[in-house]
Design an enzyme around this catalytic site. Structure first.
Site, short mmCIF file in Angstrom:
data_model
loop_
_atom_site.label_atom_id
_atom_site.label_comp_id
_atom_site.label_asym_id
_atom_site.label_seq_id
_atom_site.Cartn_x
_atom_site.Cartn_y
_atom_site.Cartn_z
N HIS A 95 0.83 -1.20 0.00
CA HIS A 95 0.00 0.00 0.00
C HIS A 95 0.87 1.26 0.00
O HIS A 95 1.60 1.52 0.94
CB HIS A 95 -0.89 -0.02 1.24
CG HIS A 95 -1.87 1.09 1.33
ND1 HIS A 95 -1.86 2.03 2.34
CD2 HIS A 95 -2.93 1.41 0.54
CE1 HIS A 95 -2.86 2.87 2.19
NE2 HIS A 95 -3.53 2.52 1.10
N GLU A 138 0.41 -0.89 -4.77
CA GLU A 138 -0.81 -0.10 -4.76
C GLU A 138 -0.44 1.37 -4.75
O GLU A 138 0.45 1.80 -4.01
CB GLU A 138 -1.65 -0.44 -3.52
CG GLU A 138 -3.04 0.18 -3.51
CD GLU A 138 -3.09 1.61 -2.99
OE1 GLU A 138 -4.11 2.29 -3.22
OE2 GLU A 138 -2.10 2.07 -2.36
N ASP A 194 -2.06 5.65 -6.04
CA ASP A 194 -3.18 6.52 -6.37
C ASP A 194 -2.72 7.49 -7.45
O ASP A 194 -1.53 7.78 -7.56
CB ASP A 194 -3.61 7.32 -5.14
CG ASP A 194 -3.66 6.47 -3.89
OD1 ASP A 194 -4.70 5.84 -3.65
OD2 ASP A 194 -2.65 6.43 -3.15
N HIS A 234 -1.51 10.38 -3.25
CA HIS A 234 -2.81 10.07 -2.64
C HIS A 234 -3.70 11.30 -2.47
O HIS A 234 -4.86 11.31 -2.89
CB HIS A 234 -2.61 9.40 -1.29
CG HIS A 234 -3.90 9.11 -0.57
ND1 HIS A 234 -4.49 10.01 0.30
CD2 HIS A 234 -4.72 8.03 -0.63
CE1 HIS A 234 -5.61 9.49 0.75
NE2 HIS A 234 -5.78 8.30 0.21
#
Length: 265
Positions: A20, A51, A53, A66
């Site tokens: 993450h 992972e 964004d 993010h």
């Protein structure tokens, strides 16, 4: 609806370990989320699934980041959508790291697969173009907290794009047994969900064996986020989940090794 097994993204033996934002609470990465350095730590540890964004700058450059503002994790301030890439490129995460372009991540980690959360409408077209430019459709699974963004990226890239369920389908997981009807209609290959979701004042458990079994009958994966506690990782893996998203990439590495699924750097 195509099953997860038909997509190269899901070809690895489960369980899948997803880092993450690169593993943002693993000690060397603290404060350095969504940076090349953090992702490199995860890759060196054996992670193949990263992972991240995405947002777009005012001049259409796609960044792995993010928040919608720079303020929390960089030495700069401002809303990303209002800033040109030149200004964002000058910012430093934790005073050390440049904000990476998604193009840079595709190029730096050619063997990695990316789970990408579309954070803003302006990021849709730059993401589509980046995936096409790098011929990365087999290396990505796209998710979003917006059904509209998911529809747009699915329409743009077609049925070969792996996606996770949007918020309407995730909400339906609270409504078993009607969940099966909703899941059958969903074009997603994965449910990427938290253990619980707040419904008004009441926390509702989403991840149950019944849900996992129902998803598997439909050919879907279940990935759970964001899990940093070893006993909880073991419990979820015992339920049969297909993937765990974690900030503690060292803890998940050790849990998988204990269970006979070691990561291989």
């Amino acid at each position: 609806m195509r099953a997860a097994a038909e997509f190269a993204y899901f070809a690895d033996t489960t369980p899948i370990a997803l880092a993450h934002r690169g593993g943002s609470t693993y000690e060397p990465n603290v404060g350095r989320e969504n940076t090349v350095a953090a992702f490199q730590q995860a890759v060196d540890m054996g992670y193949r699934y990263l992972e991240t964004d995405v947002h777009a700058t005012s001049d259409g450059r796609l960044i792995a980041f993010h928040d919608d503002v720079l303020d929390r994790v960089t030495d700069a301030r401002g809303t990303i959508a209002d800033l040109p890439w030149e200004a964002v490129a000058a910012a430093r995460i934790h005073g050390l790291d440049a904000v990476p372009l998604m193009d840079e991540l595709f190029e730096t980690f050619p063997d990695a697969r990316f789970n990408i959360d579309i954070k803003s409408p302006g990021a849709i077209e730059p993401l589509v173009q980046s995936i096409r430019r790098h011929r990365a459709i087999d290396r990505v699974c796209i998710g979003s907290f917006s059904d509209a963004r998911l529809r747009a990226v699915r329409q743009a890239l077609g049925p070969d794009l792996a996606t996770s369920a949007g918020p309407r389908d995730v909400a339906a997981t609270r409504l078993l047994p009607s969940v099966l009807h909703r899941l059958l209609r969903s074009p997603s290959q994965a449910l990427q969900i938290p253990i619980q979701q707040q419904v008004g004042p009441v926390p509702v458990t989403l991840v149950t064996r019944r849900l996992v079994d129902a998803a598997h009958r439909l050919g879907k994966h279940v990935h759970v986020w964001t899990i940093d506690d070893a006993p909880e990782m073991h419990r979820l893996l015992d339920l049969g989940v297909d993937g765990i998203v974690t900030d503690r990439i060292d803890t998940l590495r050790d849990v998988l090794a204990e269970r006979g699924h070691p990561l291989r750097p």
